[in-house]
Design a protein around this motif. Structure first.
Motif, PDB file in Angstrom:
ATOM      1  N   UNK A   1      19.015  93.603  34.659  1.00 18.73           N
ATOM      2  CA  UNK A   1      19.402  92.323  34.064  1.00 18.73           C
ATOM      3  C   UNK A   1      18.177  91.404  33.937  1.00 18.73           C
ATOM      4  N   UNK A   2      18.088  90.668  32.828  1.00 17.17           N
ATOM      5  CA  UNK A   2      16.941  89.767  32.630  1.00 17.17           C
ATOM      6  C   UNK A   2      16.731  88.752  33.757  1.00 17.17           C
ATOM      7  N   UNK A   3      17.734  88.496  34.574  1.00 11.40           N
ATOM      8  CA  UNK A   3      17.502  87.550  35.672  1.00 11.40           C
ATOM      9  C   UNK A   3      16.605  88.160  36.752  1.00 11.40           C
TER      10      UNK A   3
ATOM     11  N   UNK B   1      13.719  89.747  35.820  1.00 14.82           N
ATOM     12  CA  UNK B   1      12.458  90.052  35.123  1.00 14.82           C
ATOM     13  C   UNK B   1      11.239  89.498  35.844  1.00 14.82           C
ATOM     14  N   UNK B   2      11.447  88.612  36.804  1.00 15.49           N
ATOM     15  CA  UNK B   2      10.272  88.035  37.480  1.00 15.49           C
ATOM     16  C   UNK B   2       9.642  89.007  38.475  1.00 15.49           C
TER      17      UNK B   2
ATOM     18  N   UNK C   1      16.474  95.457  28.801  1.00 18.78           N
ATOM     19  CA  UNK C   1      17.572  95.782  27.891  1.00 18.78           C
ATOM     20  C   UNK C   1      17.573  97.288  27.672  1.00 18.78           C
TER      21      UNK C   1
ATOM     22  N   UNK D   1      15.049  98.208  25.018  1.00 21.42           N
ATOM     23  CA  UNK D   1      13.683  98.333  25.525  1.00 21.42           C
ATOM     24  C   UNK D   1      13.508  99.646  26.292  1.00 21.42           C
TER      25      UNK D   1
ATOM     26  N   UNK E   1      25.924  94.524  30.249  1.00 24.70           N
ATOM     27  CA  UNK E   1      27.207  94.238  29.604  1.00 24.70           C
ATOM     28  C   UNK E   1      27.150  93.161  28.533  1.00 24.70           C
ATOM     29  N   UNK E   2      26.256  92.180  28.674  1.00 30.57           N
ATOM     30  CA  UNK E   2      26.210  90.990  27.836  1.00 30.57           C
ATOM     31  C   UNK E   2      25.573  91.238  26.484  1.00 30.57           C
ATOM     32  N   UNK E   3      24.937  92.390  26.284  1.00 35.10           N
ATOM     33  CA  UNK E   3      24.046  92.608  25.142  1.00 35.10           C
ATOM     34  C   UNK E   3      24.837  92.953  23.881  1.00 35.10           C
ATOM     35  N   UNK E   4      24.651  92.179  22.822  1.00 32.80           N
ATOM     36  CA  UNK E   4      25.404  92.459  21.590  1.00 32.80           C
ATOM     37  C   UNK E   4      24.942  93.753  20.915  1.00 32.80           C
TER      38      UNK E   4
ATOM     39  N   UNK F   1      30.936  91.908  37.029  1.00 35.10           N
ATOM     40  CA  UNK F   1      30.245  90.611  37.112  1.00 35.10           C
ATOM     41  C   UNK F   1      31.291  89.545  37.456  1.00 35.10           C
TER      42      UNK F   1
ATOM     43  N   UNK G   1      29.491  83.882  39.820  1.00 31.91           N
ATOM     44  CA  UNK G   1      28.642  84.721  40.663  1.00 31.91           C
ATOM     45  C   UNK G   1      27.872  83.799  41.606  1.00 31.91           C
TER      46      UNK G   1
ATOM     47  N   UNK H   1      22.493  85.831  43.088  1.00 35.67           N
ATOM     48  CA  UNK H   1      21.921  86.601  41.987  1.00 35.67           C
ATOM     49  C   UNK H   1      21.768  88.079  42.329  1.00 35.67           C
TER      50      UNK H   1
END
Lengths: 273, 273
Positions: free
Chosen positions: B143-145, B147-148, B155, B158, B181-184, B207, B211, B214
Protein backbone atom coordinates in the motif's frame (compact mmCIF):
# COMPACT_ATOMS: atom_id res chain seq x y z
CA UNK A 1 14.14 27.12 -4.39
CA UNK A 2 11.68 30.06 -4.30
CA UNK A 3 13.48 33.33 -3.57
CA UNK A 4 10.40 35.37 -2.73
CA UNK A 5 7.03 34.71 -1.19
CA UNK A 6 4.78 36.01 -3.96
CA UNK A 7 3.81 32.52 -5.06
CA UNK A 8 3.34 31.17 -1.56
CA UNK A 9 -0.25 30.56 -0.49
CA UNK A 10 -1.32 29.12 2.84
CA UNK A 11 -4.55 27.28 3.54
CA UNK A 12 -6.46 28.77 6.46
CA UNK A 13 -6.65 25.33 8.05
CA UNK A 14 -2.85 25.19 8.22
CA UNK A 15 -2.99 27.75 11.03
CA UNK A 16 -6.32 26.47 12.29
CA UNK A 17 -6.12 28.10 15.76
CA UNK A 18 -6.22 31.54 14.09
CA UNK A 19 -9.65 32.86 13.19
CA UNK A 20 -9.79 33.85 9.51
CA UNK A 21 -9.45 37.56 10.24
CA UNK A 22 -6.26 36.93 12.20
CA UNK A 23 -4.89 34.64 9.49
CA UNK A 24 -5.56 37.29 6.83
CA UNK A 25 -3.68 39.87 8.91
CA UNK A 26 -0.76 37.59 9.69
CA UNK A 27 -0.40 36.23 6.16
CA UNK A 28 -0.58 39.77 4.74
CA UNK A 29 2.03 41.05 7.17
CA UNK A 30 4.32 38.13 6.25
CA UNK A 31 4.21 39.22 2.63
CA UNK A 32 2.94 35.97 1.16
CA UNK A 33 1.00 35.92 -2.08
CA UNK A 34 -2.21 34.15 -1.31
CA UNK A 35 -4.65 32.35 0.92
CA UNK A 36 -6.95 29.40 0.39
CA UNK A 37 -10.03 29.68 2.56
CA UNK A 38 -11.70 26.76 4.32
CA UNK A 39 -15.47 26.87 4.63
CA UNK A 40 -15.66 26.68 8.41
CA UNK A 41 -13.15 29.51 8.82
CA UNK A 42 -15.17 31.84 6.57
CA UNK A 43 -18.47 30.83 8.11
CA UNK A 44 -17.15 31.53 11.61
CA UNK A 45 -16.54 35.22 10.89
CA UNK A 46 -19.33 35.59 8.32
CA UNK A 47 -18.97 35.60 4.53
CA UNK A 48 -19.56 39.32 4.14
CA UNK A 49 -16.85 40.23 6.63
CA UNK A 50 -14.52 37.60 5.16
CA UNK A 51 -14.97 39.07 1.69
CA UNK A 52 -14.32 42.62 2.94
CA UNK A 53 -11.17 41.59 4.74
CA UNK A 54 -9.90 39.59 1.77
CA UNK A 55 -10.60 42.44 -0.65
CA UNK A 56 -8.82 44.90 1.63
CA UNK A 57 -5.80 42.61 1.93
CA UNK A 58 -3.00 42.14 -0.59
CA UNK A 59 -3.71 38.41 -0.63
CA UNK A 60 -4.89 36.56 -3.70
CA UNK A 61 -7.74 34.20 -2.86
CA UNK A 62 -6.52 31.02 -4.50
CA UNK A 63 -9.17 28.47 -3.66
CA UNK A 64 -12.14 27.64 -1.49
CA UNK A 65 -12.02 24.36 0.38
CA UNK A 66 -13.75 21.97 0.17
CA UNK A 67 -16.66 20.60 -1.81
CA UNK A 68 -17.27 17.08 -3.03
CA UNK A 69 -18.37 14.01 -1.02
CA UNK A 70 -20.68 12.91 -3.80
CA UNK A 71 -21.12 9.15 -3.17
CA UNK A 72 -23.98 8.07 -0.92
CA UNK A 73 -26.27 5.11 -0.65
CA UNK A 74 -29.49 7.02 -1.04
CA UNK A 75 -30.61 9.32 -3.80
CA UNK A 76 -31.68 11.83 -1.15
CA UNK A 77 -28.19 11.98 0.36
CA UNK A 78 -26.66 12.40 -3.08
CA UNK A 79 -29.10 15.22 -3.79
CA UNK A 80 -28.19 16.91 -0.51
CA UNK A 81 -24.52 16.68 -1.48
CA UNK A 82 -25.24 18.45 -4.75
CA UNK A 83 -27.19 21.15 -2.92
CA UNK A 84 -24.27 21.57 -0.53
CA UNK A 85 -21.86 21.89 -3.44
CA UNK A 86 -24.01 24.54 -5.15
CA UNK A 87 -23.98 26.50 -1.91
CA UNK A 88 -20.20 26.09 -1.67
CA UNK A 89 -19.82 27.36 -5.23
CA UNK A 90 -21.93 30.39 -4.31
CA UNK A 91 -19.80 30.97 -1.22
CA UNK A 92 -16.60 30.66 -3.25
CA UNK A 93 -17.91 33.28 -5.67
CA UNK A 94 -18.93 35.54 -2.79
CA UNK A 95 -15.37 35.38 -1.43
CA UNK A 96 -13.79 35.99 -4.83
CA UNK A 97 -12.28 32.51 -4.95
CA UNK A 98 -11.90 31.25 -8.53
CA UNK A 99 -11.68 27.58 -7.57
CA UNK A 100 -13.53 25.08 -5.39
CA UNK A 101 -11.43 22.08 -4.34
CA UNK A 102 -13.31 18.77 -4.45
CA UNK A 103 -12.63 15.96 -2.00
CA UNK A 104 -14.71 13.57 -3.99
CA UNK A 105 -15.90 11.17 -1.29
CA UNK A 106 -16.35 7.42 -0.94
CA UNK A 107 -19.04 5.22 0.57
CA UNK A 108 -17.53 2.06 2.08
CA UNK A 109 -20.86 0.19 1.93
CA UNK A 110 -20.93 0.29 -1.87
CA UNK A 111 -18.39 -0.62 -4.53
CA UNK A 112 -15.68 1.80 -5.56
CA UNK A 113 -17.04 1.52 -9.09
CA UNK A 114 -20.43 2.76 -7.94
CA UNK A 115 -18.86 5.57 -5.91
CA UNK A 116 -16.80 6.59 -8.93
CA UNK A 117 -19.88 6.76 -11.15
CA UNK A 118 -21.61 8.93 -8.57
CA UNK A 119 -18.58 11.22 -8.35
CA UNK A 120 -18.42 11.82 -12.07
CA UNK A 121 -22.17 12.28 -12.35
CA UNK A 122 -22.13 14.67 -9.40
CA UNK A 123 -19.37 16.84 -10.83
CA UNK A 124 -21.04 16.95 -14.25
CA UNK A 125 -24.32 18.04 -12.75
CA UNK A 126 -22.59 21.04 -11.11
CA UNK A 127 -20.89 22.40 -14.21
CA UNK A 128 -23.62 24.83 -15.24
CA UNK A 129 -23.96 26.21 -11.74
CA UNK A 130 -20.18 26.54 -11.40
CA UNK A 131 -19.95 28.34 -14.74
CA UNK A 132 -22.70 30.69 -13.66
CA UNK A 133 -20.72 31.49 -10.51
CA UNK A 134 -17.47 31.91 -12.41
CA UNK A 135 -15.92 29.29 -10.16
CA UNK A 136 -13.96 26.31 -11.46
CA UNK A 137 -13.75 22.96 -9.67
CA UNK A 138 -10.60 20.94 -8.96
CA UNK A 139 -10.74 17.19 -8.39
CA UNK A 140 -8.15 16.45 -5.71
CA UNK A 141 -6.97 12.84 -5.90
CA UNK A 142 -6.49 11.67 -2.32
CA UNK A 143 -3.96 9.20 -0.95
CA UNK A 144 -5.17 5.59 -1.26
CA UNK A 145 -5.29 5.33 2.53
CA UNK A 146 -8.42 7.53 2.29
CA UNK A 147 -10.21 5.34 -0.26
CA UNK A 148 -12.61 3.95 2.32
CA UNK A 149 -14.51 7.11 3.28
CA UNK A 150 -12.87 10.25 1.83
CA UNK A 151 -12.19 9.72 -1.84
CA UNK A 152 -12.53 7.00 -4.42
CA UNK A 153 -10.20 9.04 -6.67
CA UNK A 154 -6.72 8.04 -5.55
CA UNK A 155 -4.14 8.63 -8.25
CA UNK A 156 -3.40 11.43 -10.65
CA UNK A 157 -3.84 8.98 -13.50
CA UNK A 158 -7.36 8.28 -12.33
CA UNK A 159 -8.12 11.99 -11.81
CA UNK A 160 -6.81 12.67 -15.30
CA UNK A 161 -9.12 10.02 -16.74
CA UNK A 162 -12.12 11.50 -14.91
CA UNK A 163 -11.30 15.09 -15.88
CA UNK A 164 -10.73 14.06 -19.49
CA UNK A 165 -13.98 12.10 -19.55
CA UNK A 166 -15.82 15.19 -18.28
CA UNK A 167 -13.91 17.33 -20.74
CA UNK A 168 -15.05 20.76 -19.57
CA UNK A 169 -12.85 23.73 -18.67
CA UNK A 170 -14.91 24.20 -15.53
CA UNK A 171 -13.33 21.02 -14.15
CA UNK A 172 -9.62 20.43 -13.50
CA UNK A 173 -7.34 18.87 -10.90
CA UNK A 174 -5.52 19.83 -7.70
CA UNK A 175 -2.14 18.10 -7.39
CA UNK A 176 -1.14 17.60 -3.75
CA UNK A 177 2.30 16.12 -3.10
CA UNK A 178 1.09 14.45 0.12
CA UNK A 179 -1.40 12.31 -1.75
CA UNK A 180 0.63 11.56 -4.85
CA UNK A 181 4.37 11.56 -4.09
CA UNK A 182 4.74 7.76 -3.99
CA UNK A 183 3.39 7.10 -7.50
CA UNK A 184 5.92 5.89 -10.06
CA UNK A 185 3.67 7.37 -12.78
CA UNK A 186 3.54 10.84 -11.21
CA UNK A 187 5.90 12.69 -13.55
CA UNK A 188 4.14 11.30 -16.62
CA UNK A 189 0.67 12.01 -15.21
CA UNK A 190 1.61 15.58 -14.25
CA UNK A 191 2.79 16.11 -17.81
CA UNK A 192 -0.49 14.70 -19.12
CA UNK A 193 -2.49 16.82 -16.66
CA UNK A 194 -0.74 19.96 -17.83
CA UNK A 195 -0.94 19.06 -21.51
CA UNK A 196 -4.72 18.78 -21.18
CA UNK A 197 -4.91 22.12 -19.34
CA UNK A 198 -6.25 20.35 -16.26
CA UNK A 199 -3.62 21.35 -13.69
CA UNK A 200 -5.52 23.93 -11.64
CA UNK A 201 -3.80 23.86 -8.24
CA UNK A 202 -0.64 22.67 -6.50
CA UNK A 203 -0.55 21.78 -2.79
CA UNK A 204 2.60 21.15 -0.75
CA UNK A 205 3.61 19.77 2.65
CA UNK A 206 5.64 16.68 3.60
CA UNK A 207 5.21 13.02 4.63
CA UNK A 208 6.77 12.48 8.04
CA UNK A 209 8.79 9.33 8.79
CA UNK A 210 7.20 7.85 10.79
CA UNK A 211 3.68 9.21 10.37
CA UNK A 212 1.81 8.86 13.66
CA UNK A 213 -1.71 9.69 12.46
CA UNK A 214 -3.31 8.94 9.11
CA UNK A 215 -4.97 12.36 8.95
CA UNK A 216 -3.41 14.89 11.31
CA UNK A 217 0.35 14.39 11.18
CA UNK A 218 1.46 16.15 8.02
CA UNK A 219 4.90 17.72 8.04
CA UNK A 220 6.46 20.95 6.83
CA UNK A 221 8.35 20.78 3.56
CA UNK A 222 11.80 19.33 4.25
CA UNK A 223 10.64 17.47 7.32
CA UNK A 224 9.85 14.21 5.58
CA UNK A 225 10.60 12.12 2.53
CA UNK A 226 8.77 13.95 -0.27
CA UNK A 227 11.01 15.58 -2.85
CA UNK A 228 8.86 18.72 -3.14
CA UNK A 229 11.27 20.70 -5.37
CA UNK A 230 11.39 17.85 -7.86
CA UNK A 231 7.60 17.53 -8.06
CA UNK A 232 7.27 21.34 -8.25
CA UNK A 233 9.68 21.22 -11.17
CA UNK A 234 7.46 18.71 -12.98
CA UNK A 235 4.42 20.90 -12.29
CA UNK A 236 6.09 24.07 -13.52
CA UNK A 237 7.49 22.33 -16.59
CA UNK A 238 3.87 22.08 -17.74
CA UNK A 239 3.61 25.86 -17.73
CA UNK A 240 1.80 26.07 -14.39
CA UNK A 241 2.14 29.60 -13.02
CA UNK A 242 -0.21 29.33 -10.05
CA UNK A 243 0.60 29.60 -6.39
CA UNK A 244 2.15 26.93 -4.18
CA UNK A 245 -0.41 26.16 -1.49
CA UNK A 246 0.78 24.98 1.90
CA UNK A 247 -1.92 22.71 3.33
CA UNK A 248 -0.91 21.06 6.60
CA UNK A 249 -3.18 19.24 9.05
CA UNK A 250 -1.15 18.67 12.18
CA UNK A 251 -2.22 18.28 15.76
CA UNK A 252 1.36 19.00 16.79
CA UNK A 253 1.62 22.27 14.84
CA UNK A 254 -1.87 23.38 15.82
CA UNK A 255 -0.84 22.96 19.46
CA UNK A 256 2.23 25.16 18.94
CA UNK A 257 2.65 28.94 18.82
CA UNK A 258 1.14 29.96 15.47
CA UNK A 259 3.41 32.97 14.92
CA UNK A 260 6.45 30.74 15.26
CA UNK A 261 4.80 28.13 13.06
CA UNK A 262 4.19 30.75 10.35
CA UNK A 263 7.89 31.66 10.43
CA UNK A 264 8.75 27.98 10.09
CA UNK A 265 6.43 27.70 7.09
CA UNK A 266 8.19 30.64 5.40
CA UNK A 267 11.62 29.12 6.10
CA UNK A 268 10.53 25.67 4.91
CA UNK A 269 9.07 27.20 1.76
CA UNK A 270 12.29 29.05 0.99
CA UNK A 271 14.59 26.12 1.71
CA UNK A 272 12.66 22.98 0.78
CA UNK A 273 10.10 23.79 -1.89
CA UNK B 1 -17.85 -18.37 -1.80
CA UNK B 2 -15.44 -21.23 -1.03
CA UNK B 3 -17.29 -24.37 0.08
CA UNK B 4 -14.30 -26.20 1.51
CA UNK B 5 -11.06 -25.27 3.20
CA UNK B 6 -8.59 -27.00 0.89
CA UNK B 7 -7.51 -23.75 -0.70
CA UNK B 8 -7.34 -21.82 2.55
CA UNK B 9 -3.84 -21.00 3.78
CA UNK B 10 -3.04 -19.00 6.91
CA UNK B 11 0.14 -17.04 7.55
CA UNK B 12 1.79 -18.00 10.81
CA UNK B 13 1.87 -14.33 11.81
CA UNK B 14 -1.94 -14.21 11.64
CA UNK B 15 -2.04 -16.26 14.84
CA UNK B 16 1.17 -14.74 16.14
CA UNK B 17 0.67 -15.77 19.79
CA UNK B 18 0.89 -19.43 18.77
CA UNK B 19 4.39 -20.86 18.37
CA UNK B 20 4.83 -22.46 14.96
CA UNK B 21 4.41 -26.01 16.28
CA UNK B 22 1.08 -25.07 17.83
CA UNK B 23 -0.05 -23.28 14.66
CA UNK B 24 0.83 -26.34 12.56
CA UNK B 25 -1.24 -28.55 14.89
CA UNK B 26 -4.21 -26.20 15.02
CA UNK B 27 -4.27 -25.47 11.29
CA UNK B 28 -3.97 -29.18 10.51
CA UNK B 29 -6.80 -30.05 12.90
CA UNK B 30 -8.98 -27.37 11.31
CA UNK B 31 -8.58 -29.02 7.94
CA UNK B 32 -7.17 -26.08 6.07
CA UNK B 33 -4.97 -26.57 3.03
CA UNK B 34 -1.82 -24.66 3.75
CA UNK B 35 0.43 -22.49 5.84
CA UNK B 36 2.77 -19.64 5.01
CA UNK B 37 5.65 -19.52 7.44
CA UNK B 38 7.19 -16.34 8.82
CA UNK B 39 10.91 -16.35 9.45
CA UNK B 40 10.80 -15.51 13.15
CA UNK B 41 8.25 -18.27 13.82
CA UNK B 42 10.45 -20.92 12.18
CA UNK B 43 13.60 -19.63 13.79
CA UNK B 44 12.00 -19.75 17.23
CA UNK B 45 11.44 -23.50 17.10
CA UNK B 46 14.42 -24.27 14.86
CA UNK B 47 14.38 -24.94 11.12
CA UNK B 48 14.98 -28.67 11.41
CA UNK B 49 12.09 -29.17 13.80
CA UNK B 50 9.89 -26.85 11.72
CA UNK B 51 10.62 -28.89 8.61
CA UNK B 52 9.85 -32.18 10.38
CA UNK B 53 6.55 -30.89 11.71
CA UNK B 54 5.56 -29.43 8.35
CA UNK B 55 6.44 -32.64 6.52
CA UNK B 56 4.48 -34.70 9.02
CA UNK B 57 1.45 -32.41 8.68
CA UNK B 58 -1.12 -32.42 5.88
CA UNK B 59 -0.41 -28.73 5.27
CA UNK B 60 1.01 -27.42 2.03
CA UNK B 61 3.82 -24.92 2.71
CA UNK B 62 2.73 -22.07 0.45
CA UNK B 63 5.33 -19.38 1.04
CA UNK B 64 8.11 -18.19 3.30
CA UNK B 65 7.83 -14.62 4.55
CA UNK B 66 9.62 -12.31 4.10
CA UNK B 67 12.67 -11.25 2.15
CA UNK B 68 13.39 -7.99 0.41
CA UNK B 69 14.34 -4.62 1.95
CA UNK B 70 16.88 -3.99 -0.78
CA UNK B 71 17.28 -0.18 -0.77
CA UNK B 72 19.93 1.29 1.50
CA UNK B 73 22.22 4.28 1.45
CA UNK B 74 25.46 2.35 1.67
CA UNK B 75 26.80 -0.37 -0.56
CA UNK B 76 27.63 -2.37 2.57
CA UNK B 77 24.02 -2.30 3.78
CA UNK B 78 22.76 -3.32 0.35
CA UNK B 79 25.25 -6.20 0.33
CA UNK B 80 24.06 -7.30 3.76
CA UNK B 81 20.49 -7.27 2.47
CA UNK B 82 21.49 -9.57 -0.39
CA UNK B 83 23.26 -11.89 2.03
CA UNK B 84 20.13 -11.92 4.21
CA UNK B 85 17.98 -12.76 1.22
CA UNK B 86 20.24 -15.62 0.15
CA UNK B 87 19.94 -17.02 3.67
CA UNK B 88 16.16 -16.62 3.52
CA UNK B 89 16.07 -18.46 0.21
CA UNK B 90 18.08 -21.28 1.80
CA UNK B 91 15.70 -21.34 4.77
CA UNK B 92 12.69 -21.41 2.44
CA UNK B 93 14.17 -24.38 0.63
CA UNK B 94 14.94 -26.11 3.92
CA UNK B 95 11.28 -25.76 4.92
CA UNK B 96 10.00 -26.97 1.58
CA UNK B 97 8.51 -23.56 0.74
CA UNK B 98 8.44 -22.95 -3.02
CA UNK B 99 8.15 -19.16 -2.74
CA UNK B 100 9.82 -16.31 -0.85
CA UNK B 101 7.66 -13.20 -0.50
CA UNK B 102 9.56 -9.94 -1.02
CA UNK B 103 8.69 -6.76 0.85
CA UNK B 104 10.94 -4.73 -1.36
CA UNK B 105 11.91 -1.92 1.01
CA UNK B 106 12.36 1.86 0.74
CA UNK B 107 14.93 4.30 2.07
CA UNK B 108 13.32 7.66 2.89
CA UNK B 109 16.66 9.51 2.69
CA UNK B 110 17.05 8.76 -1.00
CA UNK B 111 14.75 9.18 -3.99
CA UNK B 112 12.11 6.62 -4.81
CA UNK B 113 13.75 6.29 -8.21
CA UNK B 114 17.04 5.29 -6.59
CA UNK B 115 15.28 2.86 -4.24
CA UNK B 116 13.48 1.33 -7.20
CA UNK B 117 16.72 0.81 -9.10
CA UNK B 118 18.23 -0.87 -6.06
CA UNK B 119 15.17 -3.11 -5.71
CA UNK B 120 15.32 -4.35 -9.27
CA UNK B 121 19.08 -4.82 -9.15
CA UNK B 122 18.78 -6.66 -5.85
CA UNK B 123 16.15 -9.07 -7.12
CA UNK B 124 18.08 -9.72 -10.32
CA UNK B 125 21.23 -10.54 -8.38
CA UNK B 126 19.35 -13.21 -6.41
CA UNK B 127 17.91 -15.10 -9.37
CA UNK B 128 20.70 -17.65 -9.74
CA UNK B 129 20.74 -18.41 -6.03
CA UNK B 130 16.96 -18.72 -5.96
CA UNK B 131 16.99 -21.04 -8.96
CA UNK B 132 19.64 -23.15 -7.26
CA UNK B 133 17.39 -23.42 -4.21
CA UNK B 134 14.31 -24.19 -6.26
CA UNK B 135 12.58 -21.25 -4.61
CA UNK B 136 10.75 -18.55 -6.57
CA UNK B 137 10.40 -14.95 -5.40
CA UNK B 138 7.22 -12.87 -5.31
CA UNK B 139 7.33 -9.07 -5.38
CA UNK B 140 4.54 -7.91 -3.09
CA UNK B 141 3.40 -4.40 -3.99
CA UNK B 142 2.63 -2.64 -0.71
CA UNK B 143 0.00 0.00 0.00
CA UNK B 144 1.26 3.52 -0.81
CA UNK B 145 1.06 4.42 2.88
CA UNK B 146 4.18 2.25 3.27
CA UNK B 147 6.19 3.98 0.54
CA UNK B 148 8.40 5.80 3.03
CA UNK B 149 10.17 2.86 4.67
CA UNK B 150 8.65 -0.48 3.65
CA UNK B 151 8.28 -0.60 -0.10
CA UNK B 152 8.84 1.65 -3.07
CA UNK B 153 6.69 -0.75 -5.14
CA UNK B 154 3.13 0.40 -4.48
CA UNK B 155 0.79 -0.67 -7.24
CA UNK B 156 0.23 -3.84 -9.17
CA UNK B 157 0.93 -1.91 -12.37
CA UNK B 158 4.34 -0.99 -11.04
CA UNK B 159 5.02 -4.54 -9.83
CA UNK B 160 4.00 -5.82 -13.26
CA UNK B 161 6.45 -3.44 -14.93
CA UNK B 162 9.28 -4.56 -12.63
CA UNK B 163 8.51 -8.26 -13.03
CA UNK B 164 8.25 -7.87 -16.81
CA UNK B 165 11.53 -5.92 -16.93
CA UNK B 166 13.23 -8.73 -15.01
CA UNK B 167 11.50 -11.28 -17.21
CA UNK B 168 12.53 -14.44 -15.40
CA UNK B 169 10.26 -17.24 -14.20
CA UNK B 170 12.06 -17.16 -10.85
CA UNK B 171 10.37 -13.79 -10.17
CA UNK B 172 6.63 -13.14 -9.93
CA UNK B 173 4.13 -11.18 -7.85
CA UNK B 174 2.05 -11.60 -4.68
CA UNK B 175 -1.33 -9.88 -4.95
CA UNK B 176 -2.62 -8.77 -1.54
CA UNK B 177 -6.09 -7.24 -1.44
CA UNK B 178 -5.15 -5.03 1.53
CA UNK B 179 -2.51 -3.21 -0.46
CA UNK B 180 -4.26 -3.03 -3.81
CA UNK B 181 -8.04 -2.92 -3.35
CA UNK B 182 -8.40 0.84 -3.95
CA UNK B 183 -6.77 0.89 -7.39
CA UNK B 184 -9.07 1.65 -10.33
CA UNK B 185 -6.62 -0.25 -12.55
CA UNK B 186 -6.63 -3.41 -10.41
CA UNK B 187 -8.80 -5.64 -12.58
CA UNK B 188 -6.79 -4.78 -15.68
CA UNK B 189 -3.45 -5.22 -13.90
CA UNK B 190 -4.49 -8.59 -12.42
CA UNK B 191 -5.37 -9.72 -15.93
CA UNK B 192 -1.98 -8.53 -17.18
CA UNK B 193 -0.21 -10.18 -14.25
CA UNK B 194 -1.87 -13.48 -15.01
CA UNK B 195 -1.37 -13.22 -18.75
CA UNK B 196 2.37 -12.85 -18.17
CA UNK B 197 2.39 -15.83 -15.78
CA UNK B 198 3.48 -13.55 -12.94
CA UNK B 199 0.65 -14.13 -10.46
CA UNK B 200 2.37 -16.30 -7.85
CA UNK B 201 0.37 -15.68 -4.67
CA UNK B 202 -2.92 -14.23 -3.43
CA UNK B 203 -3.31 -12.74 0.06
CA UNK B 204 -6.61 -11.80 1.69
CA UNK B 205 -7.90 -9.86 4.71
CA UNK B 206 -9.97 -6.67 4.95
CA UNK B 207 -9.62 -2.89 5.38
CA UNK B 208 -11.45 -1.79 8.51
CA UNK B 209 -13.51 1.42 8.55
CA UNK B 210 -12.07 3.24 10.38
CA UNK B 211 -8.55 1.86 10.50
CA UNK B 212 -6.95 2.77 13.81
CA UNK B 213 -3.36 1.79 13.07
CA UNK B 214 -1.48 1.96 9.79
CA UNK B 215 0.16 -1.43 10.35
CA UNK B 216 -1.59 -3.53 12.97
CA UNK B 217 -5.33 -3.09 12.45
CA UNK B 218 -6.18 -5.37 9.56
CA UNK B 219 -9.61 -6.95 9.55
CA UNK B 220 -11.09 -10.33 8.78
CA UNK B 221 -12.69 -10.75 5.40
CA UNK B 222 -16.18 -9.23 5.55
CA UNK B 223 -15.28 -6.86 8.33
CA UNK B 224 -14.33 -3.93 6.14
CA UNK B 225 -14.81 -2.39 2.72
CA UNK B 226 -12.76 -4.66 0.43
CA UNK B 227 -14.80 -6.73 -2.01
CA UNK B 228 -12.65 -9.85 -1.58
CA UNK B 229 -14.86 -12.21 -3.63
CA UNK B 230 -14.78 -9.82 -6.56
CA UNK B 231 -10.99 -9.52 -6.50
CA UNK B 232 -10.65 -13.28 -6.01
CA UNK B 233 -12.81 -13.68 -9.10
CA UNK B 234 -10.45 -11.51 -11.13
CA UNK B 235 -7.48 -13.51 -9.82
CA UNK B 236 -9.06 -16.86 -10.64
CA UNK B 237 -10.19 -15.67 -14.05
CA UNK B 238 -6.49 -15.59 -14.94
CA UNK B 239 -6.24 -19.33 -14.24
CA UNK B 240 -4.71 -18.95 -10.78
CA UNK B 241 -5.18 -22.20 -8.87
CA UNK B 242 -3.07 -21.40 -5.80
CA UNK B 243 -4.19 -21.05 -2.23
CA UNK B 244 -5.91 -18.07 -0.64
CA UNK B 245 -3.57 -16.84 2.08
CA UNK B 246 -5.03 -15.09 5.10
CA UNK B 247 -2.45 -12.60 6.35
CA UNK B 248 -3.71 -10.43 9.19
CA UNK B 249 -1.65 -8.20 11.46
CA UNK B 250 -3.94 -7.13 14.28
CA UNK B 251 -3.16 -6.12 17.82
CA UNK B 252 -6.83 -6.69 18.65
CA UNK B 253 -6.94 -10.24 17.27
CA UNK B 254 -3.54 -11.14 18.72
CA UNK B 255 -4.87 -10.11 22.13
CA UNK B 256 -7.89 -12.39 21.73
CA UNK B 257 -8.32 -16.16 22.23
CA UNK B 258 -6.54 -17.71 19.23
CA UNK B 259 -8.77 -20.79 19.01
CA UNK B 260 -11.82 -18.57 18.73
CA UNK B 261 -9.97 -16.37 16.25
CA UNK B 262 -9.17 -19.39 14.09
CA UNK B 263 -12.86 -20.31 14.03
CA UNK B 264 -13.67 -16.75 12.99
CA UNK B 265 -11.10 -16.96 10.19
CA UNK B 266 -12.75 -20.14 8.89
CA UNK B 267 -16.19 -18.57 9.03
CA UNK B 268 -15.00 -15.35 7.37
CA UNK B 269 -13.29 -17.38 4.66
CA UNK B 270 -16.46 -19.37 3.95
CA UNK B 271 -18.79 -16.37 3.99
CA UNK B 272 -16.79 -13.43 2.70
CA UNK B 273 -14.03 -14.65 0.41
Amino acid sequence: MPTDLSRLCIHSITTKPWPLDVAIDKFSAAGIGGISVWQDAAEAIGFQRARQLLEASPLEVVSYVRGGFFPHHSREARQRALDDNRRLLDEAASLGAPLLVLVCGAEPRQSLTESRHQIQAGIESLIDHAAGCGVKMAIEPLHPMYADTRSAINTLGQANRVAEAIGHEQVGIAVDVYHLWWDDQLEEEIRRCGANDNLYAFHICDWKVPTSDMLLDRGLMGEGCIDVPRIRGWVEDTGFTGLHEVEIFSNAYWASDQDEFLQRILAAYRQHS
